[in-house]
Design an enzyme around this catalytic site. Structure first.
Site, short mmCIF file in Angstrom:
data_model
loop_
_atom_site.label_atom_id
_atom_site.label_comp_id
_atom_site.label_asym_id
_atom_site.label_seq_id
_atom_site.Cartn_x
_atom_site.Cartn_y
_atom_site.Cartn_z
N THR A 117 0.82 -1.21 0.00
CA THR A 117 0.00 0.00 0.00
C THR A 117 0.85 1.26 0.00
O THR A 117 1.96 1.28 0.55
CB THR A 117 -0.91 0.01 1.24
OG1 THR A 117 -1.57 1.28 1.33
CG2 THR A 117 -0.12 -0.19 2.52
N TYR A 141 -1.99 0.47 9.99
CA TYR A 141 -2.19 -0.22 8.72
C TYR A 141 -0.93 -0.13 7.85
O TYR A 141 -0.40 -1.15 7.38
CB TYR A 141 -3.39 0.37 7.98
CG TYR A 141 -3.50 -0.05 6.54
CD1 TYR A 141 -3.65 -1.40 6.20
CD2 TYR A 141 -3.44 0.88 5.50
CE1 TYR A 141 -3.75 -1.79 4.87
CE2 TYR A 141 -3.54 0.49 4.18
CZ TYR A 141 -3.69 -0.85 3.87
OH TYR A 141 -3.78 -1.24 2.56
#
Length: 331
Positions: A117, A141
């Site tokens: 990501t 995250y």
């Protein structure tokens, strides 16, 4: 040889499954079905319902199906949730990925593609982000994904396998043929939420933060069509099979759109002037994330086919419309 797709019944993973099936690739899916849906998959695809953290199960699947490559999508992806539950995110994204890697090493798997990501970059100080940019995540995250990248690099150095970590920017859209899309009703993707508002499934949507240092004050993101993202995965798999070395690559178009621009696009495509309420920022959201994806284009020969915001929104909206009809029919 068989490809193992983890999280293959979910949004992005199911698109990979269809792409591999379209090439008649032998494949097997492992998904715990937390956010996965069996109807997202071709009828004849082998689905094992289980957890990637169950190393004994994963090794059995790898050996039973002669797995030679892993494409790893399984994980938790909501930034604000990771801020509220960091240990849950480290468990699901990092610890379980470690178990999956250990299974791959033990079973002699040679190729590994990882769903990473742009959140690994944190709060970048430049508008355009290349892979060499500092990785300073500002959310659990992003940290959980970066830790997995680090484990992959160390494991590939120590063992006989090569990997590609693809750093996604904002994935959106749906399969142009309508076979799969974002099926989780609680998903937080902007285009999905706006489409649900246009369809009357939500009374309104919210714009989080209007005081960012951007042209219109709302966050700017690089939206990439899920089918273009999957094309990069397929090319990455081919490259590894041809002897390619381990790489980290951005996946985005190199063009950003603000939240307001995306909302306007959904209104334009749907023909519905739904309500978008402005509220405060969410924790862990940077102002701008736009990719420099030259490496993917050069190393993979990747040429996007759906680089148009209205096309992305159109495919997403068509999927949401189809889902709404399916839910109504089943009510």
């Amino acid at each position: 040889m068989t490809v193992l797709v983890t999280g293959g019944a979910g949004y992005i993973g199911s698109h990979m499954v269809h792409a591999l099936a379209d090439r008649s690739e032998p494949l097997v899916v492992v998904d715990n079905m937390t956010t996965g849906y069996r109807p997202n998959l071709p009828d004849d695809v082998r689905l094992v319902i289980g957890d990637i953290g169950d190393q004994i199960l994963i090794e059995r699947v790898m050996r039973d199906h002669d797995v030679n490559a892993v494409v790893h999508f399984a994980g938790s992806i909501v930034v604000p949730d990771s801020v509220a539950d960091p240990l849950g995110y480290y468990a699901n994204n990092t610890v379980k990925s470690r178990s999956l890697m250990a299974a791959a090493v033990n079973c002699g798997v040679k190729h590994f593609i990882f769903s990473s990501t742009a959140a690994v970059y944190g709060m970048p100080d430049q508008a355009m982000i290349a892979e060499e940019a500092a990785t300073v995540p500002i959310s659990p995250y992003g940290s959980s994904k970066l830790m997995t990248e680090m484990m992959l690099a160390d494991s590939a150095h120590a063992h006989d396998f090569a990997y590609t970590a693809l750093r996604y920017f904002n994935v959106a859209g749906a399969d142009p043929d309508g076979r799969t899309g974002q099926s989780s009703p609680r998903a937080t993707h902007l285009i999905k939420v706006a489409s649900q508002a246009a369809l009357g499934q939500r009374s309104h949507m919210e714009i989080y933060g209007t005081d960012y240092d951007t042209d219109d004050g709302t966050g700017v993101r690089d939206y990439i069509h899920v089918s273009d993202l999957i094309a990069a995965h397929v090319l990455a798999l081919d490259r590894l099979r041809a002897g390619g070395d381990s790489q980290v690559m951005n996946c985005g178009y190199g063009r950003g759109y603000s939240v307001r621009q995306v909302v306007d696009a959904v209104r334009r495509v749907s023909g519905v002037d739904f309500e978008a309420r402005e509220t405060g920022r969410r924790a862990g959201d940077p102002a701008t994330l736009v990719a420099i994806a030259d490496r993917a284009r050069a190393e993979l020969g990747w040429v996007p086919a759906y680089d148009d915001l209205d096309v992305i929104v159109g495919h997403a909206y068509a999927w949401e419309t189809r889902m709404a009809g399916r839910n109504t029919a089943g009510a």
